[in-house]
Design an enzyme around this catalytic site. Structure first.
Site, PDB file in Angstrom:
ATOM      1  N   HIS A  19       0.839  -1.213   0.000  1.00 34.63           N
ATOM      2  CA  HIS A  19       0.000   0.000   0.000  1.00 34.63           C
ATOM      3  C   HIS A  19       0.874   1.263   0.000  1.00 34.63           C
ATOM      4  CE1 HIS A  19      -4.192  -1.616   0.991  1.00 34.63           C
ATOM      5  NE2 HIS A  19      -3.436  -2.673   0.759  1.00 34.63           N
ATOM      6  N   ASP A 118      -5.796   5.700   3.132  1.00 35.90           N
ATOM      7  CA  ASP A 118      -5.948   4.286   2.853  1.00 35.90           C
ATOM      8  C   ASP A 118      -7.269   3.816   3.461  1.00 35.90           C
ATOM      9  OD1 ASP A 118      -3.707   1.999   2.014  1.00 35.90           O
ATOM     10  OD2 ASP A 118      -5.461   1.251   3.087  1.00 35.90           O
ATOM     11  N   SER A 287       4.945  -9.262  -1.089  1.00 34.47           N
ATOM     12  CA  SER A 287       5.810  -8.781  -0.019  1.00 34.47           C
ATOM     13  C   SER A 287       5.611  -9.526   1.293  1.00 34.47           C
ATOM     14  CB  SER A 287       5.549  -7.286   0.206  1.00 34.47           C
ATOM     15  OG  SER A 287       4.217  -7.089   0.638  1.00 34.47           O
ATOM     16  N   TRP A 349      14.129  -9.089  -0.462  1.00 33.41           N
ATOM     17  CA  TRP A 349      13.453  -8.144  -1.367  1.00 33.41           C
ATOM     18  C   TRP A 349      14.169  -8.023  -2.721  1.00 33.41           C
ATOM     19  CZ3 TRP A 349       8.787  -5.970  -0.367  1.00 33.41           C
ATOM     20  CH2 TRP A 349       8.366  -4.932  -1.188  1.00 33.41           C
ATOM     21  N   ALA A 350      13.437  -8.265  -3.785  1.00 37.28           N
ATOM     22  CA  ALA A 350      14.016  -8.167  -5.137  1.00 37.28           C
ATOM     23  C   ALA A 350      13.564  -6.872  -5.813  1.00 37.28           C
ATOM     24  CB  ALA A 350      13.533  -9.350  -5.966  1.00 37.28           C
ATOM     25  N   HIS A 367       1.470 -14.308  -7.377  1.00 32.18           N
ATOM     26  CA  HIS A 367       0.368 -14.589  -6.446  1.00 32.18           C
ATOM     27  C   HIS A 367      -0.841 -13.697  -6.740  1.00 32.18           C
ATOM     28  CE1 HIS A 367       1.651 -10.862  -4.801  1.00 32.18           C
ATOM     29  NE2 HIS A 367       1.082 -11.007  -3.618  1.00 32.18           N
ATOM     30  N   ASN A 371      -0.605  -5.062  -7.137  1.00 26.76           N
ATOM     31  CA  ASN A 371       0.573  -4.338  -7.631  1.00 26.76           C
ATOM     32  C   ASN A 371       1.382  -5.193  -8.591  1.00 26.76           C
ATOM     33  OD1 ASN A 371       0.472  -1.780  -6.012  1.00 26.76           O
ATOM     34  ND2 ASN A 371       0.421  -3.296  -4.376  1.00 26.76           N
ATOM     35  N   SER A 372       1.553  -6.450  -8.220  1.00 26.50           N
ATOM     36  CA  SER A 372       2.329  -7.336  -9.091  1.00 26.50           C
ATOM     37  C   SER A 372       1.641  -7.472 -10.446  1.00 26.50           C
ATOM     38  CB  SER A 372       2.490  -8.719  -8.446  1.00 26.50           C
ATOM     39  OG  SER A 372       3.269  -8.593  -7.282  1.00 26.50           O
ATOM     40  N   GLU A 375       2.030  -4.270 -12.479  1.00 31.05           N
ATOM     41  CA  GLU A 375       3.430  -4.110 -12.898  1.00 31.05           C
ATOM     42  C   GLU A 375       3.733  -5.058 -14.070  1.00 31.05           C
ATOM     43  OE1 GLU A 375       5.392  -4.750  -9.123  1.00 31.05           O
ATOM     44  OE2 GLU A 375       4.449  -2.957  -8.303  1.00 31.05           O
ATOM     45  N   TYR A 389      -4.228 -15.143  -1.107  1.00 28.10           N
ATOM     46  CA  TYR A 389      -5.093 -14.555  -0.066  1.00 28.10           C
ATOM     47  C   TYR A 389      -5.669 -13.232  -0.567  1.00 28.10           C
ATOM     48  CZ  TYR A 389      -0.541 -12.385   0.730  1.00 28.10           C
ATOM     49  OH  TYR A 389       0.659 -11.752   0.552  1.00 28.10           O
TER      50      TYR A 389
END
Ligand code: UDP
Length: 486
Positions: A19, A118, A287, A349-350, A367, A371-372, A375, A389
């Protein structure tokens, strides 16, 4: 026309990277459009945002001490990335709620023109009304997922009447035929619990807001924006201003995005430069997910037997030496796969956006965190979908049933993030899905690539001057200024 005086925008991000990253990027969008942005957060979370504030004088971060001690948390534990169990997450949520008094008194002494909050701060709805400023809510999801959430919470949703958790049902009334099973729905939808009540609070706060700000481009949410607006009474305004990850135009920004990366030197990314175009599959589960060793073993075996080059992000093993991998990889994996440079494991973290942008990366086992997804779409990289989830299963349906840009691994069960990997996805399914996506022979996959590249181009245009997201941002700023000046 409204005045040229910049807006004073206060932003309250939820204390998780998925977030904080997009909301602070939305902050940068506003500040690039000459508005004043202040992010209100806690000291530990601020440190990961501060790197980017230096070159933007109208982007500030204001910190508030985190009441960790009051709820029995250790000092410095301020982010949900560190909450690996429910009791810790509950304490974090309680501490976050305690921030309300300090945040309110700061905003009363230094009133903003608008609060971008948020969804996890529902109290900002009544507070914004009290100080007579509009509230814009950020939920971190797309309108397609919001629509599905809205439909399945109805008392006559068909999941109530299916005979088993694994029987497919169609979500009624939608513009597309969307099917899923009850087992793929969140527990709080299947059986009301404390979280169901929180969801209702967040929903009520949403309905009191001036608008919703979305990290997506309107073209990808197609008919679902209007659908959701109508379904919720027609009053709420919806502003798509993303994909925000496209803001990070140079590789330093991409490298530094969000959390500090464990891939500290470009040498390790040179590994990617040596690979062929579209030949590498990137595997990352967001994350927060820490899989049990049994599930890691299945992934390792699936990746080994599929024969493809890969980058695999693994959380929860950062302290381990290479020898310890033996517990969660098959015998010979390190020697045969990692040492030979066929695969690379990133323990921690990548730099995800940097990796997804690399021409060698041709697929993403994801997953389906929003965001993934956005992106990957922005980079034109098709996905193997492995939802876990939150609203991941809805996002999967968007990818596979609406756009046809993902291959399902066959995940069957929604679980809390702390229980990811409770229902093991077997190596054969992983191998099959990765092969299908990466072999390049399948006509449906060729079509997938064509489609997602096209969507990626639309995404890039959306954030440029004159593009849909850019226009939406300008309209929002103009409307907020009018409200302020009235
Ligand atoms: N991310 C990253 N490196 C990692 C893991 C995650 O940069 O090793 C970023 C990713 O690019 C995305 C965010 O963290 O912006 C994860 O958000 P998402 O909504 O996909 O999943 P969540 O973390 O909520 O499960």
């Amino acid at each position: 026309m409204s005045t040229s005086r910049p807006l004073e925008i206060y932003m309250l991000p939820f204390l998780s990277f998925s977030h904080m990253i997009p909301l602070s990027e939305i902050g940068h969008l506003f500040s690039s459009a000459a508005q004043n942005v202040t992010i209100l957060t806690t000291p530990h979370n601020a440190s990961s945002l501060l790197k980017k504030t230096t070159d933007s004088p109208n982007f500030r971060v204001q910190t508030f001490p985190f009441p960790a001690k009051q709820v029995g948390l250790p000092d410095g534990l301020e982010n949900f990335l560190s909450a690996k169990d429910i009791p810790t997450a509950s304490k974090l949520y309680a501490a976050m709620t305690l921030l309300q008094a300090d945040l309110e008194s700061f905003m009363i002494s230094n009133p903003p023109d608008v609060i971008v909050s948020d969804m996890f701060f529902p109290w900002t709805a009544d507070f914004a009304a009290k100080i007579s400023v509009p509230r814009i809510v950020f939920q971190g999801v797309c309108m397609f997922a919001q629509t599905l959430k809205h439909e399945v919470r109805k008392s006559d949703s068909p999941h109530h009447s299916v005979e088993s958790d694994y029987e497919l049902f169609v979500i009624p009334n939608l513009p597309h035929k969307i099917t899923m099973t009850r087992s793929q729905l969140p527990d709080y939808i299947r059986t009301p619990n404390g979280y169901t009540q929180l969801m209702e609070q967040w929903r009520e706060a949403e309905l009191k807001s001036y608008g919703i700000i979305v990290n997506n481009f309107s073209e990808l949410d197609s008919v679902y924006t209007d659908y959701y607006k109508d379904a919720t009474g027609g009053k709420i305004k919806i502003f798509h201003v993303g994909p925000t990850s496209l803001l990070n135009s140079n590789s330093n920004n991409k490298m530094e995005r969000g959390h500090e990366t464990v891939v500290t030197d470009n040498d390790r990314l040179n590994w990617l430069n040596e690979k062929n175009f579209n030949s590498v599959i990137y595997v990352c589960f967001g994350s927060a997910c820490v899989f049990p060793d049994l599930q890691l073993m299945e992934i390792a075996c699936g990746l080994e037997s599929c024969g493809k080059d890969f980058i695999w992000v693994v959380f929860g093993k950062d302290e381990e030496k290479d020898d310890d991998m033996i517990k969660w990889t098959p015998s010979g994996f390190y020697q045969n796969v990692i040492k030979t440079k066929r695969g690379m494991i990133v323990r921690g973290w990548a730099p995800q956006v940097l990796i997804l942008n690399h021409p060698s990366v041709g697929g993403f086992v994801s997953h389906c965190g929003w965001n993934s997804v956005i992106e990957a779409v922005s980079c034109g990289v098709p996905m193997v979908t492995w939802p876990l989830y939150a609203e991941h299963f809805y996002n999967e349906k968007l990818l596979t049933q609406v756009y046809g840009i993902g291959v399902e691994v066959g995940a069957e069960e929604w679980n809390l993030w702390v229980d990811s990997g409770k229902k093991i996805v077997r190596r054969e399914k992983i191998e099959e899905a990765v092969r299908k996506l990466m072999d390049g022979e399948d006509e449906t996959v060729k079509e997938m690539r064509r489609k997602i590249e096209e969507l990626g181009d639309v995404a890039k245009k959306a954030v440029q001057e004159g593009g849909s997201s850019h226009k939406n941002l300008m309209v929002l700023i103009e409307e907020l200024k009018k409200l302020r000046d009235q």
